[in-house]
Design a protein around this motif. Sequence first.
Motif, PDB file in Angstrom:
ATOM      1  N   GLY A  23       0.904  -1.191   0.452  1.00  0.00           N
ATOM      2  CA  GLY A  23      -0.088  -0.039   0.133  1.00  0.00           C
ATOM      3  C   GLY A  23       1.245   1.263   0.193  1.00  0.00           C
ATOM      4  N   CYS A  24       1.927   1.304   0.458  1.00  0.00           N
ATOM      5  CA  CYS A  24       2.770   2.247   0.719  1.00  0.00           C
ATOM      6  C   CYS A  24       3.176   2.823  -0.525  1.00  0.00           C
ATOM      7  N   GLY A  25       3.659   1.919  -1.455  1.00  0.00           N
ATOM      8  CA  GLY A  25       4.181   1.853  -2.965  1.00  0.00           C
ATOM      9  C   GLY A  25       2.847   2.744  -3.405  1.00  0.00           C
ATOM     10  N   ALA A  26       1.965   1.604  -3.284  1.00  0.00           N
ATOM     11  CA  ALA A  26       0.263   2.755  -4.057  1.00  0.00           C
ATOM     12  C   ALA A  26       0.095   4.029  -3.914  1.00  0.00           C
ATOM     13  N   ALA A  27       0.511   3.983  -2.644  1.00  0.00           N
ATOM     14  CA  ALA A  27      -0.298   5.705  -1.904  1.00  0.00           C
ATOM     15  C   ALA A  27       1.196   6.492  -2.780  1.00  0.00           C
ATOM     16  N   ALA A  28       2.764   6.119  -2.983  1.00  0.00           N
ATOM     17  CA  ALA A  28       4.031   7.200  -3.341  1.00  0.00           C
ATOM     18  C   ALA A  28       3.480   7.129  -4.898  1.00  0.00           C
ATOM     19  N   ALA A  29       3.267   5.742  -5.199  1.00  0.00           N
ATOM     20  CA  ALA A  29       2.907   5.982  -6.379  1.00  0.00           C
ATOM     21  C   ALA A  29       1.635   7.235  -7.431  1.00  0.00           C
TER      22      ALA A  29
END
Length: 545
Positions: free
Chosen positions: A177-183
């Motif tokens: 989820g961190c990667g998705a939010a950052a994107a």
Amino acid sequence: MPRKIARILIALRKLRRRLQRVDVLRVWTLAVLIGAAAAYGVIGFRFAIDAVSSLAFGEDEGGVVSGAASLTTWRAWAAPVIGGFVVSGILYLADRFKWLTGGRGQGVADVIEARAVTGGHISLRAGLAAATVSAVSIGAGGSAGREGPAVHLGATIASILNRKLGFTAKHRRALLGCGAAAAVSASFNAPVAGVLFALEVILGNYALSMFGPIAAASVAAAIVTRIHLGDFPAFAPPDYGAVHNTIDVPLAALLGVFCGLVASGFLQAVERMTVSVREFAQNRNISYLLLPPIGGVIVGFIGIFYPEVFGVGYEAVTKALNGDYAIHLLVILVLMKAAATAVTLSCRFGGGVFSPGLVIGAFMGAAFGAGLSQIFPGATASPVYYAMIGMGAVSGAILGAPISTTLIVFELTGEYGITVSLMVAVAIATLITQWTCGRSFFHWQLSRRGYDLSEGPQGIILKTMRVREVMEKMPPGSPLPADADRLETGQSLGAALAKLNEAEEHGLPVVDAADKDQIVGYLSRVKALAAYNKALIDEHIEHHT
């Protein structure tokens, strides 16, 4: 003796608390690193799209409409066709070397699948291949969005960074989820929307333990993006005049109805065209590698007359906000953009649906507002106001993510004066779309792969947990009689429980798919139900802590 045991237990509890605090610190630290790395990944992805677009249309992605309009007819038509051949070549190599499965690009639905099925694992090769396909597709004029591929790229980076650090499945999902939010944060310069998108769409819950690291990743991505690309909204809409809540809010609700119908029509068009294209190719024995060039021919033909369908379409949104299009042209562009996007996605170009939703919504809202201005001159807000509302209503209904979409529109435009009307329109459009289609675009994609996330955690567990994970392993023994009931190691837990009920047995032998007569294990009904209950409890704890 009892005192010594008690002391040991107390010491173990203290040690566990300390280790948990260390795990939290590790998660937060890695979340920040993921946020920064994902931001650089998205920046590189955007530069790749700009490079392809400059080759195809002589302008970067932000000026595709103007660039295509200045080209000769054949040159503008040829850009997506040539892009289709390049995409086919990449898909061929990716399929041959097992980088991508099924000869298709990847996006948000694959990230949701990774969260629900594979414990947060995404292949680096798949992530890079999917990003390459999408960069070529969008840069060459394919009618699709860059945000879906960007989310997949951010999640890939998160998966690679956390893979060998010994995190639990819960932490791996949080870091995904961190990667998705950052994107999302890096794509839109929208850190708040990035957090809510990850929680609402990717993880499907708002657990407090998830919120902290995801927020840290989103903020880190926003900081990196603002350092390199600047801090300003994607669109700078002109002044839309005074807003009369007693008039404009009810009219925004009416716009929400129209946007819901448009979003429903778009979803159904994409679904039916995808199925039709697949059946057409299978019935005529046409390789899937020919589909991108065929799609490029159709999109290029539409783009000759309406270059607004090419690429992401943000330049067209800016023109719609500035009032550069007449009402009849806006209505035509709604239909043409929807058709071009359906062709693009069904013919295996890479890309997402969020940006097309924004573009279609902007055209729809601008046409609605322009019509009101002609019927009731001076009595309502300007078409700009309704164009921004339409952006959120259509895209939110398509994604099935009304909360994060509403915030994305706020952060894209920097306009919070549309708050009430936007929320009303998004809610109504989403309700209509759910009523007519029953699911969002991502859930439709997952349903084609055999996953129905609408059933909740219990349905996901029954479909994703395998017999091999819960059976009692047994040494090789005598072959199983041909007429004996059996389970297979690759069967889902739900299928295994159904088989046990059908056979009216307390347990059954388990065989491998490669040799269905050789017993490799045994699964009892008690053990299967115990594994199911434990997974349900773990899921409940994760959602509420």
